[in-house]
Design a protein around this motif. Structure first.
Motif, PDB file in Angstrom:
ATOM      1  N   PRO A  16     -68.825 -70.823 -46.306  1.00 30.91           N
ATOM      2  CA  PRO A  16     -67.727 -71.457 -47.052  1.00 30.91           C
ATOM      3  C   PRO A  16     -66.348 -71.133 -46.500  1.00 30.91           C
ATOM      4  CG  PRO A  16     -69.346 -70.567 -48.569  1.00 30.91           C
ATOM      5  CD  PRO A  16     -69.734 -70.089 -47.211  1.00 30.91           C
ATOM      6  N   LEU A  17     -66.179 -69.943 -45.930  1.00 30.68           N
ATOM      7  CA  LEU A  17     -64.888 -69.600 -45.331  1.00 30.68           C
ATOM      8  C   LEU A  17     -64.587 -70.473 -44.122  1.00 30.68           C
ATOM      9  CD1 LEU A  17     -65.038 -65.697 -45.538  1.00 30.68           C
ATOM     10  CD2 LEU A  17     -63.894 -67.276 -47.091  1.00 30.68           C
ATOM     11  N   TYR A  18     -65.612 -70.718 -43.312  1.00 30.65           N
ATOM     12  CA  TYR A  18     -65.419 -71.581 -42.144  1.00 30.65           C
ATOM     13  C   TYR A  18     -65.192 -73.033 -42.548  1.00 30.65           C
ATOM     14  CZ  TYR A  18     -66.280 -68.195 -38.456  1.00 30.65           C
ATOM     15  OH  TYR A  18     -66.152 -67.148 -37.576  1.00 30.65           O
ATOM     16  N   THR A 113     -64.603 -56.036 -44.984  1.00 29.04           N
ATOM     17  CA  THR A 113     -65.686 -55.429 -45.755  1.00 29.04           C
ATOM     18  C   THR A 113     -66.046 -56.254 -46.979  1.00 29.04           C
ATOM     19  OG1 THR A 113     -64.838 -53.280 -45.032  1.00 29.04           O
ATOM     20  CG2 THR A 113     -66.455 -53.269 -46.798  1.00 29.04           C
ATOM     21  N   LEU A 114     -65.061 -56.895 -47.583  1.00 24.35           N
ATOM     22  CA  LEU A 114     -65.301 -57.594 -48.834  1.00 24.35           C
ATOM     23  C   LEU A 114     -66.224 -58.794 -48.663  1.00 24.35           C
ATOM     24  CD1 LEU A 114     -64.652 -57.935 -51.833  1.00 24.35           C
ATOM     25  CD2 LEU A 114     -62.642 -59.263 -51.170  1.00 24.35           C
ATOM     26  N   VAL A 115     -65.957 -59.617 -47.634  1.00 21.89           N
ATOM     27  CA  VAL A 115     -66.710 -60.871 -47.486  1.00 21.89           C
ATOM     28  C   VAL A 115     -68.046 -60.638 -46.796  1.00 21.89           C
ATOM     29  CG1 VAL A 115     -66.669 -63.177 -46.469  1.00 21.89           C
ATOM     30  CG2 VAL A 115     -64.599 -62.214 -47.469  1.00 21.89           C
ATOM     31  N   PHE A 331     -57.672 -70.819 -45.344  1.00 21.10           N
ATOM     32  CA  PHE A 331     -56.979 -72.092 -45.182  1.00 21.10           C
ATOM     33  C   PHE A 331     -55.711 -71.904 -44.353  1.00 21.10           C
ATOM     34  CE2 PHE A 331     -54.564 -75.839 -46.458  1.00 21.10           C
ATOM     35  CZ  PHE A 331     -55.546 -76.818 -46.502  1.00 21.10           C
ATOM     36  N   SER A 332     -54.978 -70.831 -44.633  1.00 20.52           N
ATOM     37  CA  SER A 332     -53.787 -70.521 -43.835  1.00 20.52           C
ATOM     38  C   SER A 332     -54.146 -70.242 -42.388  1.00 20.52           C
ATOM     39  CB  SER A 332     -53.062 -69.321 -44.448  1.00 20.52           C
ATOM     40  OG  SER A 332     -51.949 -68.947 -43.667  1.00 20.52           O
ATOM     41  N   ILE A 414     -61.453 -65.205 -36.225  1.00 14.59           N
ATOM     42  CA  ILE A 414     -62.334 -66.350 -35.983  1.00 14.59           C
ATOM     43  C   ILE A 414     -63.560 -65.955 -35.171  1.00 14.59           C
ATOM     44  CG2 ILE A 414     -62.476 -68.612 -34.874  1.00 14.59           C
ATOM     45  CD1 ILE A 414     -59.428 -68.840 -35.446  1.00 14.59           C
ATOM     46  N   PHE A 415     -63.325 -65.360 -34.015  1.00 17.14           N
ATOM     47  CA  PHE A 415     -64.448 -65.031 -33.139  1.00 17.14           C
ATOM     48  C   PHE A 415     -65.143 -63.745 -33.569  1.00 17.14           C
ATOM     49  CE2 PHE A 415     -61.767 -67.813 -30.619  1.00 17.14           C
ATOM     50  CZ  PHE A 415     -62.697 -68.697 -30.101  1.00 17.14           C
TER      51      PHE A 415
END
Length: 433
Positions: A16-18, A113-115, A331-332, A414-415
C-alpha cells in the motif's frame, strides 16, 4: 522460519505504501495535477501536522513502565557511537561537514521499524518480540527524531549567521547586531582592505609607466607628421580605458573574494554559540515535532499509572490525521520523485554509499553496542536484524522540509524497501547458524 503467510503479512504492510507513492508520482509526472509549489505545501502539511500527530498517537499507547532497558540501551549506545564518530569527522577532518554528518546519521541509525520491522521481525522471532520493536519506535520518536530536528535547526541557524558575516563584509549597513560579529568583521576586513589598497597602488604604479611608454611614440609621431586621424586617437584612448577597467575589475574581484573569505570565522565564540542555541531553542518550541512525542509519553505515564483512557472526542480528533501520517509521507515522497529529472535522484555513487551506511555500517555498530551492553541470544540477533531494516520515511520528510540532501534520503527509502527483504533474510540466516 519465515513462511508464505509471513511474507504475505509483510507485503500487505509495504505494497500500500508503494501504491500511494506511485499515485503521487503519476499525479505530477503524467497527469499534471500538482504544481511544485503545491507539492511543497503537501510536504509542509506532513511535517507540521501528520507526523507529529502520528508520533503522539503511537507513543501514547505504550506502557512506559514495562520497557526492556537493556535492549534500549544497546540501541541508544549504537546511535551515540555513530553520532560521536560523525561529529569528530565533521570537526577534525578537511572533508567532513555538518551537512553530511546529519544525512549519514539519518541513513545509518533510523530504520523503518514501524512499517516493515514489526510484521517482518515478528514473523522471524515470534509474537513476544513485537513489543521490543514498538519500544524502538517510541525511542526514535521521543529522542532521536527530536535530536535530528535539533541538528537541522542548528544547521539552518548557523547558515544564517554565516550569511550575515558574508553580507557584513560587503556593506556596513548589513552588519549583524551582535558585538562578536562586529569585532570579527572589523578586524578582518580592515586588515584585508589595507593589504588590498597597497596592492592596488603597486599595480597602478606598474601599469601607468607601461601604458605611457607604449603609446607615447605613437602619439608623438602622429603630432610631428600631422597625419594622425581622429580614429587613431580614439583607438588609443579606448585601449587605455579597456586595460585600466580590466585591471580594476580584477583587483576588485580579488579584494571582494578575500574580504568575504576572511569575514567567515572557523569557529564561534561562546557567547555567539549561546545566541545560536537560544535561537534554535525558540525554533524547536514552535515546531510540534519537538514536543508531540513528549506529550504522548506524558499521557502514557498518566494513563498507565492511574488507568485513565483518552476521551473519545480526543481520540478521534487525533486519529483522523495520524492515520494518514505514513500514507501522506509516502505521497510526499512520490511527489518529490516526480519533480526530479531521474529515478535515482542522487546518482548511483551516492545511492551506493547510502545503501552501505544503511545495511552494513548501521548493523555493524549495533552488533558492537549490543555485545558491549550484554545482550545475548535471540534479543542480540533481533537487535542486529532490526538495524538492517530499510530507511525510515520520517527522516526524508525532515530532509525535504529543511532542504538537506532529500535526493539521497528518497533514494534510500525507495530502493531500501526493495532490497531490505532479502537482506534481512540473509542476516536472519547468518545469525541463526
Amino acid at each position: 522460519m519465515i513462511g508464505i503467510k509471513d511474507l504475505y503479512s509483510v507485503l500487505t504492510a509495504v505494497v500500500p505504501l508503494y501504491v500511494t507513492m506511485f499515485l503521487a508520482y503519476g499525479s505530477v509526472k503524467w497527469w499534471k495535477v500538482f504544481t511544485p509549489e503545491q507539492c511543497a505545501g503537501i510536504n509542509r502539511f506532513v511535517a507540521i501536522f501528520a507526523v507529529p500527530l502520528l508520533s503522539f498517537e503511537f507513543v501514547s499507547r505504550i506502557n512506559p513502565y514495562k520497557m526492556d532497558l537493556l535492549f534500549l540501551a544497546a540501541d541508544g549506545v549504537s546511535k551515540v557511537l555513530i553520532l560521536f564518530a560523525l561529529l569528530c569527522w565533521a570537526n577534525f577532518t578537511k572533508r567532513g561537514g555538518l551537512d553530511w554528518s546529519i544525512t549519514v546519521f539519518s541513513l545509518s541509525t533510523l530504520p523503518n521499524t514501524l512499517v516493515m520491522g514489526i510484521p517482518l521481525l515478528k514473523s522471524m522471532y515470534g509474537d513476544d518480540k513485537e513489543y521490543l520493536m514498538i519500544q524502538v519506535v517510541v525511542l526514535q520518536c521521543i529522542i532521536w527524531y527530536t535530536l535530528l530536528l535539533f541538528l537541522f535547526e542548528y544547521r539552518e541557524t548557523r547558515t544564517e549567521v554565516l550569511s550575515k558575516f558574508k553580507e557584513s563584509s560587503v556593506s556596513s549597513k548589513n552588519c549583524c547586531s551582535e558585538d562578536e560579529v562586529i569585532n570579527v568583521i572589523a578586524t578582518t576586513s580592515s586588515n584585508q582592505q589595507q593589504q588590498q589598497q597597497q596592492q592596488t597602488a603597486q599595480n597602478a604604479n606598474k601599469i601607468a609607466p607601461d601604458q605611457s611608454q607604449r603609446f607615447r611614440p605613437m602619439v608623438a609621431a602622429s603630432m610631428e607628421d600631422g597625419t594622425s586621424t581622429t580614429c587613431e586617437k580614439q583607438s588609443v584612448q579606448a585601449g587605455q580605458r579597456e586595460e585600466s577597467s580590466s585591471t580594476a575589475k580584477g583587483v576588485e574581484s580579488v579584494k571582494q573574494e578575500n574580504v568575504e573569505n576572511a569575514s567567515i570565522p572557523s569557529s564561534f565564540s561562546p557567547s555567539m554559540l549561546l545566541k545560536i542555541l537560544r535561537k534554535v531553542w525558540l525554533k524547536l518550541v514552535r515546531n510540534p515535532n519537538s514536543y508531540s512525542s513528549l506529550l504522548g509519553l506524558s499521557w502514557a505515564l498518566v494513563s498507565c499509572r492511574w488507568d485513565i483512557k483518552k476521551p473519545q472526542i480526543m481520540e478521534n480528533s487525533v486519529t483522523i490525521l495520524s492515520s494518514a501520517g505514513l500514507g501522506m509521507a509516502m505521497f510526499s515522497l512520490g511527489l518529490f520523485m516526480a519533480l526530479q529529472p531521474r529515478i535515482i535522484a542522487c546518482g548511483k555513487k551516492l545511492a551506493l554509499y547510502g545503501m552501505v551506511a544503511r545495511f552494513i555500517a548501521g548493523p555493524a555498530v549495533m552488533a558492537i553496542a549490543s555485545i558491549a551492553v550484554g545482550l545475548k541470544g535471540t534479543t542480540l540477533k533481533l537487535s542486529i536484524v532490526q538495524a538492517a531494516l530499510p530507511q525510515g520515511i520520517v527522516p526524508f520528510v525532515f530532509s525535504r522540509e529543511y532542504n538537506l540532501h532529500p535526493d539521497v534520503l528518497s533514494t534510500a527509502v525507495i530502493f531500501g524497501m526493495i532490497v531490505s527483504l532479502p537482506i534481512t533474510i540473509v542476516y536472519y540466516i547468518v545469525l541463526g547458524i
